[in-house]
Design an enzyme around this catalytic site. Structure first.
Site: not given
Length: 338
Positions: A131, A282, A323
């Site tokens: 886009e 993620h 993480k």
């Protein structure tokens, strides 16, 4: 009557329970908004968010966390990292965002960050890639959330929330990209180029040659853009159609995974700014797992953590996976309630 008086005294004691003064000292930030009698000063307004309450306070914390990232990024790198071919600053900032951020006017803010080298790496879904290029060819228009899907389909107009993309825009995109795919196959065969999503995006950024484009500036400034599900959108449609016209294009996602993970592994420090959820969230988080977690983190999304999906998962959940670092001060802003 005597019994009633005792009950009232009990009720008064329950209602008027005294505050533990020592405990109250832990909470010494007064709830207070900006006084507009001081004039419209956007810097000061943003500074007051942290004391405004509710999600404005979380937004204020997020602003502080981003400022900490920037301060770390501008600090001097350790000597042993200065000759690194991968690490460019003292804090590698990963910016992840879903495609709707490019569909809407947020695109211009993201372009600014890339144009001025304020981030080191982008992670986006396929829609957020295509886009950007399509907007260079024809405009996306404002519409309404409640326009009839059936009527729009008849008229050849696609709706994204309250935004509208005429189907002709995708036809222009096809006309522009097909010859580039032809060249890419030729280069793959003659020059043994191993195409990856990031290399394809880099090439398209070069070919669009338009300063309105996010990925033009990513190409110019050598900022890698990762999109592991690059086929999940119009780009995939074009690859599908092209595979029958001129078969042979191969896209290697593993080489990109190595590059993304190595950006985290070799970094002095890392910061994550993630707008939205799903794959992009993620993918950035998992790269930072390779270094036992990011040092700075800001999540901004509308998702709930209570369905167990990663989209709405809290920063604390990410800490449990390694993480985000255990001593970090991550922030999640729930955009439903700013």
């Amino acid at each position: 009557m005597e019994g009633d008086k005792k009950l009232v005294e009990v009720a008064i004691n329950n209602v008027m329970q005294p505050t533990d003064q020592e405990s109250s000292k832990k909470f010494n930030s007064e709830v207070k908004g900006y006084d507009l009698n001081e004039g419209v000063n956007y810097d000061k307004i943003l500074e007051t968010f942290i004391n405004t309450g509710f999600q404005a306070t979380n937004l204020g914390k997020a602003i502080n966390e981003v400022n900490r990232m920037i301060k770390c990024k501008l600090s001097e790198m350790p000597e042993e990292k200065k000759d690194s071919m991968i690490t460019k600053s003292n804090c590698t900032i990963f910016l992840g965002y879903t495609s709707n951020m490019i569909s809407c006017g947020m695109r211009e803010y993201i372009r600014f960050l890339v144009q001025h080298k304020m981030v080191d790496c982008l992670v986006c879904t396929a829609g957020g890639i295509e886009e950007d290029f399509i907007k260079c060819l024809a405009p996306t228009l404002n519409g309404d959330f409640h326009l009839s899907g059936s009527q729009l389909r008849t008229e050849g107009i696609n709706r994204i929330g309250n935004l509208l993309i005429p189907n002709d825009n995708y036809c222009k995109f096809e006309d522009w990209i097909m010859p580039i795919f032809d060249q890419m196959i030729d280069e793959q065969e003659k020059n043994k180029i191993n195409w990856t999503p990031s290399k394809i995006i880099n090439r398209l950024g070069k070919e669009i040659n338009n300063p309105d484009s996010v990925y033009y500036w990513a190409y110019k400034n050598d900022i890698p853009v990762f999109s592991p599900a690059l086929t999940d959108g119009s780009l995939g449609d074009m690859m599908y159609f092209h595979s029958y016209r001129k078969p042979g294009l191969v896209v290697d996602i593993l080489e990109d995974l190595r590059l993304l993970n190595n950006l985290a592994v070799h970094a002095c420090n890392t910061g994550m700014i993630i707008l939205g959820g799903g794959l992009i969230k993620h993918h950035v988080l998992n790269a930072n797992l390779m270094r036992n977690g990011a040092d700075f983190s800001v999540f901004i999304n509308t998702a709930s953590e209570y369905d167990g999906s990663d989209a709405g998962a809290s920063p604390d959940e990410a800490i449990s996976w390694g993480k985000i670092r255990r001593d970090a001060k991550p922030v999640k802003v729930d955009c439903f309630f700013i």
